[in-house]
Design an enzyme around this catalytic site. Structure first.
Site, short mmCIF file in Angstrom:
data_model
loop_
_atom_site.label_atom_id
_atom_site.label_comp_id
_atom_site.label_asym_id
_atom_site.label_seq_id
_atom_site.Cartn_x
_atom_site.Cartn_y
_atom_site.Cartn_z
N LYS A 77 1.60 2.17 -5.50
CA LYS A 77 2.13 1.32 -6.17
C LYS A 77 1.48 1.83 -7.23
O LYS A 77 1.47 2.63 -9.10
CB LYS A 77 2.38 -0.14 -6.17
CG LYS A 77 3.42 -0.49 -4.99
CD LYS A 77 3.17 -2.31 -4.99
CE LYS A 77 2.36 -2.32 -3.95
NZ LYS A 77 2.15 -2.01 -3.18
N GLY A 126 -4.56 -4.05 -3.93
CA GLY A 126 -6.04 -2.88 -4.06
C GLY A 126 -5.21 -2.00 -4.52
O GLY A 126 -3.84 -1.08 -3.69
N HIS A 127 -5.49 -1.65 -5.79
CA HIS A 127 -4.33 -0.46 -6.22
C HIS A 127 -4.98 0.55 -6.63
O HIS A 127 -5.89 0.49 -7.63
CB HIS A 127 -2.70 -0.90 -7.30
CG HIS A 127 -1.96 -1.78 -6.89
ND1 HIS A 127 -1.53 -2.41 -7.83
CD2 HIS A 127 -1.92 -2.78 -5.98
CE1 HIS A 127 -0.16 -3.44 -7.00
NE2 HIS A 127 -0.96 -3.58 -5.70
N THR A 138 2.76 -12.85 2.94
CA THR A 138 2.34 -13.60 1.61
C THR A 138 2.74 -14.04 1.32
O THR A 138 4.24 -14.79 1.76
CB THR A 138 1.85 -12.34 0.90
OG1 THR A 138 0.46 -12.70 -0.10
CG2 THR A 138 2.94 -11.66 -0.24
N GLN A 177 1.94 -6.15 -3.35
CA GLN A 177 2.15 -6.26 -1.52
C GLN A 177 3.86 -5.25 -1.78
O GLN A 177 4.26 -4.58 -2.22
CB GLN A 177 2.97 -7.92 -1.24
CG GLN A 177 0.81 -8.10 -1.35
CD GLN A 177 0.50 -8.38 -2.33
OE1 GLN A 177 1.09 -9.85 -3.37
NE2 GLN A 177 -1.02 -8.52 -2.49
N ASP A 187 0.33 -1.38 -0.08
CA ASP A 187 -0.86 -0.15 0.05
C ASP A 187 0.94 0.87 -0.14
O ASP A 187 0.57 2.16 0.68
CB ASP A 187 -1.01 -0.14 0.88
CG ASP A 187 -1.63 -1.13 0.78
OD1 ASP A 187 -1.88 -1.87 -0.23
OD2 ASP A 187 -2.40 -1.95 2.39
N ARG A 205 2.31 -28.53 -6.86
CA ARG A 205 2.02 -28.93 -8.10
C ARG A 205 1.04 -30.03 -8.46
O ARG A 205 0.42 -31.36 -9.03
CB ARG A 205 2.61 -30.48 -8.14
CG ARG A 205 4.43 -29.98 -8.28
CD ARG A 205 5.41 -30.92 -8.51
NE ARG A 205 5.51 -31.53 -6.82
CZ ARG A 205 7.11 -32.13 -6.90
NH1 ARG A 205 8.02 -32.38 -7.48
NH2 ARG A 205 6.88 -32.44 -6.02
P1 GDP Z 1 -1.16 0.01 -3.71
O1 GDP Z 1 -1.23 -0.63 -3.44
O2 GDP Z 1 0.72 0.06 -3.25
O3 GDP Z 1 -1.54 0.90 -4.46
O4 GDP Z 1 -1.25 1.67 -2.46
P2 GDP Z 1 -3.07 1.54 -1.67
O5 GDP Z 1 -3.45 2.22 -3.47
O6 GDP Z 1 -3.85 0.27 -1.69
O7 GDP Z 1 -3.24 3.35 -0.81
C1 GDP Z 1 -2.71 3.77 -1.79
C2 GDP Z 1 -3.73 5.10 -1.17
O8 GDP Z 1 -2.77 6.28 -0.75
C3 GDP Z 1 -4.20 5.13 -2.30
O9 GDP Z 1 -5.83 5.64 -1.68
C4 GDP Z 1 -4.05 5.90 -2.70
O10 GDP Z 1 -4.94 6.99 -3.70
C5 GDP Z 1 -3.33 6.88 -1.88
N1 GDP Z 1 -1.98 7.80 -2.36
C6 GDP Z 1 -1.23 7.66 -3.46
N2 GDP Z 1 -0.15 8.14 -3.40
C7 GDP Z 1 -0.70 9.44 -2.28
C8 GDP Z 1 0.18 10.84 -1.54
O11 GDP Z 1 1.03 11.28 -2.94
N3 GDP Z 1 -0.42 11.31 -0.83
C9 GDP Z 1 -2.10 11.32 -0.58
N4 GDP Z 1 -2.67 11.72 0.72
N5 GDP Z 1 -2.32 9.53 -0.83
C10 GDP Z 1 -1.86 9.18 -1.55
P1 IMO Z 2 -0.86 -4.04 -2.07
O1 IMO Z 2 -0.31 -4.75 -3.08
C1 IMO Z 2 -0.93 -4.57 2.47
C2 IMO Z 2 -0.81 -8.71 3.71
C3 IMO Z 2 -2.56 -9.47 4.75
C4 IMO Z 2 -1.78 -10.39 5.41
C5 IMO Z 2 -0.62 -11.56 4.47
C6 IMO Z 2 -0.48 -12.29 3.77
O2 IMO Z 2 -2.22 -3.47 -1.71
O3 IMO Z 2 -0.51 -3.88 -1.04
P2 IMO Z 2 -2.32 -12.79 2.44
O4 IMO Z 2 -3.82 -12.61 1.86
O5 IMO Z 2 -1.83 -11.98 1.08
O6 IMO Z 2 -2.18 -14.37 1.93
O7 IMO Z 2 -2.36 -11.87 3.56
O8 IMO Z 2 0.06 -9.85 3.68
N1 IMO Z 2 -1.51 -8.12 2.28
C7 IMO Z 2 -0.78 -6.80 1.81
N2 IMO Z 2 -1.32 -5.60 3.04
N3 IMO Z 2 -1.36 -4.81 0.59
C8 IMO Z 2 -1.80 -5.89 -0.20
O9 IMO Z 2 -1.36 -5.63 -1.17
C9 IMO Z 2 -1.38 -6.87 0.75
N4 IMO Z 2 -1.52 -8.20 0.09
C10 IMO Z 2 -1.80 -9.02 1.56
O10 IMO Z 2 -2.77 -7.77 4.54
O11 IMO Z 2 -0.86 -9.67 6.56
MG MG Z 3 -2.94 -1.98 -1.88
#
Ligand code: GDP
Ligand code: IMO
Ligand code: MG
Length: 428
Positions: free
Chosen positions: A16, A40-41, A239, A224, A13, A141
């Site tokens: 990315k 979740g991106h 993960t 991740q 999170d 496998r």
């Molecule tokens: P990812 O999984 O690495 O793609 O990140 P997520 O989307 O799960 O979480 C990042 C959150 O931060 C999202 O709600 C983005 O819209 C938000 N975000 C990304 N860059 C910035 C930033 O520079 N500032 C703020 N305030 N929010 C950001």
């Molecule tokens: P993005 O791509 C944050 C965490 C889960 C848990 C562990 C194992 O959005 O950054 P799983 O369901 O993969 O077996 O869970 O990994 N986890 C993440 N935490 N961002 C993610 O993806 C994650 N994908 C898995 O919360 O601790």
């Molecule tokens: Mg995410």
């Protein structure tokens, strides 16, 4: 022309989605190389927000080919839900969204097992999307690649075998009260997705390798983060895949010599979802404030994310494990308004002080902090480092030096334009 890898340098999170979306403006192809619907991106364009789970974050760029490579695990029902959502938004997918026929399928029994395990005492706080059990089947496998969707008889046989293997485990986990679904139930759940998915199936390894060899611009999108890596993360609170840079080569099917640049993403602070050690975690009003201002709630599960200060030993570890060429730092704006900003520079352990991440002692090690003055200015309109307040610049300069890796980008808000670009990874 470059193939670049984008990886998370923390526990996921890091933003990315936003950065991959920016980098794919001029990319020919974007490839998700690992993970599944646990990711979740988030993509924000103007006031519009889209969260992708399986589909690469380049999907909003109409000219970019998006590939789900064979390192991924794919729940066909999640994929179809995502396709519906994209089509509803008018995004054209035909011919530009391609899926590896060797990516493994997450079946309903994987989701069931993930959920049952999370009810037990060994719960690790997974996303309960069946990702772990699906990767288990792959290495055991007995997994089922998406290519099996082309042949229903073969699919039936493979699902039958997998269910037989899982049945005693389900019986045990569910204390005899939960049944593994029957082959007919599993196939009935999958059947409506087959006609959508089969036309998208390709040999993604050949496609990606050919595209890279042709000198096109390719972004390999990680999911991740480094500390969730099954080998290099905070095991067992990880993960079940390889989100670090090496995983890009394995998951997409290209050699390490074909990668031109590896960019790591790091938040200006730290978050983590689920269980496991997090030494710089804040349990006070500052942690609460960061969660609120940063909207730190899981984009997949909605769970509140744990929040804490930036951890430099962990960041240096990520720089080394991934061989990072550059760092993009995100969410700097979230720290605006704090009186002081702290950063962990070392750890005190039973064996003395260390500037390395004491991976085996994270539960008992005490972070050593350095404190910086805060700032109150809004940062979203900054387009150059000189637009930032002095205190924010001082913090960034310290982090960059201590991370031993140059910054390529600073993000100051969720939107595309809320970004300071220091270097373009795809120079013209
Ligand atoms: P990812 O999984 O690495 O793609 O990140 P997520 O989307 O799960 O979480 C990042 C959150 O931060 C999202 O709600 C983005 O819209 C938000 N975000 C990304 N860059 C910035 C930033 O520079 N500032 C703020 N305030 N929010 C950001
Ligand atoms: P993005 O791509 C944050 C965490 C889960 C848990 C562990 C194992 O959005 O950054 P799983 O369901 O993969 O077996 O869970 O990994 N986890 C993440 N935490 N961002 C993610 O993806 C994650 N994908 C898995 O919360 O601790
Ligand atoms: Mg995410």
């Amino acid at each position: 022309m470059p193939a670049i890898v984008i990886v998370g340098a923390q526990w996921g999170d890091e933003g990315k989605g936003k950065i991959v979306d920016i980098y794919t403006e001029r990319a020919d192809m974007v490839v998700r190389f690992g993970g599944g619907p646990n990711a979740g991106h988030t993509l924000v364009v103007g006031d519009d927000k889209l969260v992708v789970r399986l589909v690469p974050s380049g999907i909003l760029r109409a000219e970019t080919t998006c590939v789900l490579a064979q390192g991924m695990v794919i729940d066909p029902r999640s994929l179809v839900t995502e396709l519906d959502e994209l089509e509803r938004r008018g995004i054209k997918l035909a011919g530009r969204l391609l899926v590896s026929d060797r990516a493994h399928v997450i079946f309903p029994y994987h989701v069931l097992i993930d959920g049952l395990r999370e009810k037990g005492k060994d719960a690790i706080g997974t996303t309960k999307r069946g990702v772990g059990p699906c990767y288990e089947d792959k290495v055991a496998r007995r997994g089922i690649p998406l290519g099996a969707f082309r042949d229903t008889n073969r699919l039936r046989e493979l699902v039958g075998r997998a269910i037989d293997d899982w049945a005693p485990i389900v019986h045990h986990l569910g204390a005899g009260e939960v049944q593994v679904p029957t082959v007919d139930e599993v196939l009935a759940a999958i059947e409506p997705t087959r006609a959508r998915i089969v036309p998208m199936l390709v040999d993604s390894q050949a496609l990606v390798e050919r595209t890279v060899r042709a000198g096109k611009k390719v972004v390999l999108e990680g999911a991740q983060g480094t500390l969730l890596d099954v080998d290099h993360g905070t095991y067992p609170f990880v993960t079940s895949s390889t989100p670090t840079a090496g995983g890009a080569c394995v998951g997409a099917g290209i050699g390490p010599t074909r990668i031109d640049e590896v960019v790591g993403l790091v938040k200006a602070y730290t978050t983590r979802v689920g269980g496991g050690p997090f030494p710089t975690e804040l349990h006070d009003h500052i942690g609460e404030r960061i969660r609120k201002v940063g909207a730190e709630f899981g984009s997949v599960t909605g769970r509140p994310r744990r929040t804490g200060w930036l951890d430099l030993p962990a960041l240096r570890y990520a720089v080394r494990v991934n061989g990072l060429d550059a760092l993009a730092i995100t969410k700097l704006d979230v720290l605006t308004g704090l009186d002081e900003v702290k950063v962990c520079v070392a750890y005190d352990t039973k064996h003395g002080r260390t500037e390395d991440l004491p991976m085996d002692e994270l539960d008992s090690a005490t972070p050593v902090y350095q404190s910086f003055g805060g700032w109150t200015e809004e940062l979203g309109s900054a387009r150059a480092m000189t637009d930032l307040p002095k205190a924010a610049r001082t913090y960034l300069e310290f982090v960059e030096k201590q991370a031993e890796c140059p910054f390529i980008l600073v993000s100051t808000g969720p939107r595309r334009d809320e970004t300071i670009v220091l270097r373009d990874p795809f120079p013209l």
